[in-house]
Scaffold this active site. Structure first.
Site, mmCIF file in Angstrom:
data_model
loop_
_atom_site.group_PDB
_atom_site.id
_atom_site.type_symbol
_atom_site.label_atom_id
_atom_site.label_comp_id
_atom_site.label_asym_id
_atom_site.label_seq_id
_atom_site.Cartn_x
_atom_site.Cartn_y
_atom_site.Cartn_z
ATOM 1 N NE ARG A 51 22.591 -2.958 -3.120
ATOM 2 C CZ ARG A 51 22.184 -2.259 -4.179
ATOM 3 N NH1 ARG A 51 23.035 -1.555 -4.916
ATOM 4 N NH2 ARG A 51 20.913 -2.254 -4.526
ATOM 5 N N GLY A 52 22.462 -5.774 -5.646
ATOM 6 C CA GLY A 52 21.591 -5.425 -6.765
ATOM 7 C C GLY A 52 21.582 -6.641 -7.680
ATOM 8 C CB ALA A 53 18.810 -8.676 -9.065
ATOM 9 N NE ARG A 94 21.782 -10.697 -0.724
ATOM 10 C CZ ARG A 94 21.348 -9.451 -0.953
ATOM 11 N NH1 ARG A 94 21.954 -8.689 -1.847
ATOM 12 N NH2 ARG A 94 20.307 -8.975 -0.296
ATOM 13 C CD GLN A 203 20.075 -1.761 0.677
ATOM 14 O OE1 GLN A 203 19.386 -1.192 1.514
ATOM 15 N NE2 GLN A 203 20.198 -3.072 0.652
ATOM 16 C CG ASP A 244 16.305 -8.495 -5.514
ATOM 17 O OD1 ASP A 244 15.816 -7.386 -5.253
ATOM 18 O OD2 ASP A 244 17.524 -8.738 -5.465
ATOM 19 C CG ASN A 254 12.757 -4.243 -5.300
ATOM 20 O OD1 ASN A 254 13.844 -4.601 -5.781
ATOM 21 N ND2 ASN A 254 12.512 -2.978 -5.010
ATOM 22 C CE LYS A 255 17.070 -4.681 -0.040
ATOM 23 N NZ LYS A 255 17.574 -5.863 0.690
HETATM 24 O O1 MRU Z 1 19.775 -6.368 -0.888
HETATM 25 P P1 MRU Z 1 20.085 -5.630 -2.147
HETATM 26 O O2 MRU Z 1 20.678 -4.286 -1.928
HETATM 27 O O3 MRU Z 1 20.887 -6.478 -3.129
HETATM 28 O O4 MRU Z 1 18.648 -5.404 -2.805
HETATM 29 C C1 MRU Z 1 18.589 -4.778 -4.052
HETATM 30 C C2 MRU Z 1 17.223 -4.565 -4.538
HETATM 31 O O5 MRU Z 1 16.236 -4.916 -3.915
HETATM 32 C C3 MRU Z 1 17.112 -3.986 -5.909
HETATM 33 O O6 MRU Z 1 15.975 -3.188 -6.034
HETATM 34 C C4 MRU Z 1 17.051 -5.122 -6.945
HETATM 35 O O7 MRU Z 1 18.085 -6.027 -6.757
HETATM 36 C C5 MRU Z 1 17.096 -4.602 -8.329
HETATM 37 S S1 MRU Z 1 18.642 -3.907 -8.760
HETATM 38 C C6 MRU Z 1 18.545 -3.394 -10.373
#
Ligand code: MRU
Length: 354
Positions: A51-53, A94, A203, A244, A254-255
């Site tokens: 996970r994480g973009a 996603r 997270q 994201d 973002n999250k």
């Molecule tokens: O649902 P996730 O854990 O994939 O969400 C991640 C985030 O929102 C991060 O802040 C974003 O992807 C940036 S990661 C460098």
């Protein structure tokens, strides 16, 4: 153990499998998964094992390479249509993080540019080289983002972060937490990182607090609803978060919870920065209104992590995984190309982001 040394995503030594660190098990267990079929790769992205973009982008690039290796016996026409089928499937895992479709489109471009004159084995090698390059670039972009972010820090600063945009969310270093790793390299041992727990998938607690603590950073975990008092008491000097998808006007997804942090930061007069590689900026999207927002399983809110269900049976649950922060709340957007200040559309243009 230092989380910075954990490889988030990569290939097996014979290059036949996508290898990911299963982030759903952190911080209690460090376990790698080797994946080589579409359903398993889709599931790993969907369930946030990776996970994480940026990490999702790298996993998708290696994922499609691994899948296409298994189609080495196909003729060119079938190879191209199998590629598109695998691509569409992975892409549907996603919707919000643009790096997923960005990486898959980049891999598709390599196929389209070379399929007419390369043999299938040559083309597969070329796809592997491109995926390696996406990974290498991600490491170097993240470092540059870290260096730009570091230039804003002062000794003793309290940094608030939300979710995890650290090394685990990228190939290495992260985005929002990269400045902290750069500070450590410069021998700074006096930064304080406050990690929002980040309901419902935690997270911040499971990943950011783990990363920062194992890197030797003074780390404090707070529940999401404690950000206001922490700011009010003067503990936060700057907010660093990831993204994201960033729209052309600087609105960014973002999250879930990020926009609330931005509103609080504005109220308390605390600078609020979004850190992301330029591949996360989607110039085809004018404003945050057009960013698709993933909605996830209600169980993540009512049951996951609890010993017993913590909500009445049948209650309606709204579980958006992301929210959009309005550009008016953002002090700056830090990419590998530098720091963009408002108006963001003009700044992105000057930086050559198209
Ligand atoms: O649902 P996730 O854990 O994939 O969400 C991640 C985030 O929102 C991060 O802040 C974003 O992807 C940036 S990661 C460098």
């Amino acid at each position: 153990m230092n989380a910075l040394n954990l490889e988030t995503v990569g290939l097996s030594s014979d290059r036949s499998k996508l290898v990911i660190l299963d982030q759903t098990l952190l911080p209690n267990e460090i376990k790698y998964l080797e994946l080589d079929d579409s359903e398993a790769i889709y599931e790993a992205i969907k369930k946030l094992r990776v996970r994480g973009a940026p990490a999702i982008g790298v996993a998708a690039a290696y994922g499609i390479y691994v899948l296409m290796r298994k189609h080495a016996g196909a003729d060119k026409k079938d190879f191209a249509s199998l590629f598109r089928k695998e691509k569409e499937y992975l892409n549907s895992a996603r919707p919000t993080a643009v790096n997923l479709s960005w990486a898959l489109r980049r891999m598709e471009g390599v196929m389209d540019d070379n399929i007419s004159f390369m043999s299938i084995p040559e083309l597969i090698d070329k796809l592997g080289t491109e995926a390696d390059e996406i990974m290498r670039e991600d490491i170097s972009l993240s470092r540059s983002i870290g260096e730009h972010g570091f230039s804003l820090l002062h000794h003793g600063d309290g940094i608030l972060t939300h979710c995890n945009a650290g090394t685990l969310a990228t190939a290495k270093y992260g985005t929002a937490l990269a400045p902290v790793y750069i500070a450590l390299e410069h021998g700074w041992n006096d930064l304080h990182v406050y990690c929002d727990e980040t309901r419902p998938l935690l997270q911040g607690a499971r990943l950011s607090a783990f990363e920062m603590q194992t890197a030797g950073v003074d780390t404090t975990l707070i529940c999401d609803n404690m950000a206001s008092i922490t700011m009010k008491r003067g503990r936060i000097d700057i907010v660093f978060v990831g993204a994201d998808r960033v729209a052309a006007n600087g609105d960014f997804a973002n999250k879930i919870g990020t926009s609330g942090v931005a509103i609080l930061a504005k109220y308390y007069g605390i600078p609020f920065y979004c850190l992301a590689p330029s591949s996360t900026i989607d110039m085809s999207i004018r404003s945050g209104e057009d960013i698709p927002i993933e909605e996830r399983d209600p169980d993540e809110v009512t049951e996951m992590w609890y010993k017993h269900r913590m909500a009445p049976d049948g209650v309606k649950v709204f579980n958006p995984a992301f929210d959009v922060t309005d550009h008016s709340l953002v002090t700056g957007i830090i990419t590998e190309k530098g720091i963009a200040y408002p108006p963001f559309d003009k700044a992105f243009e000057r930086m050559g982001i198209v």
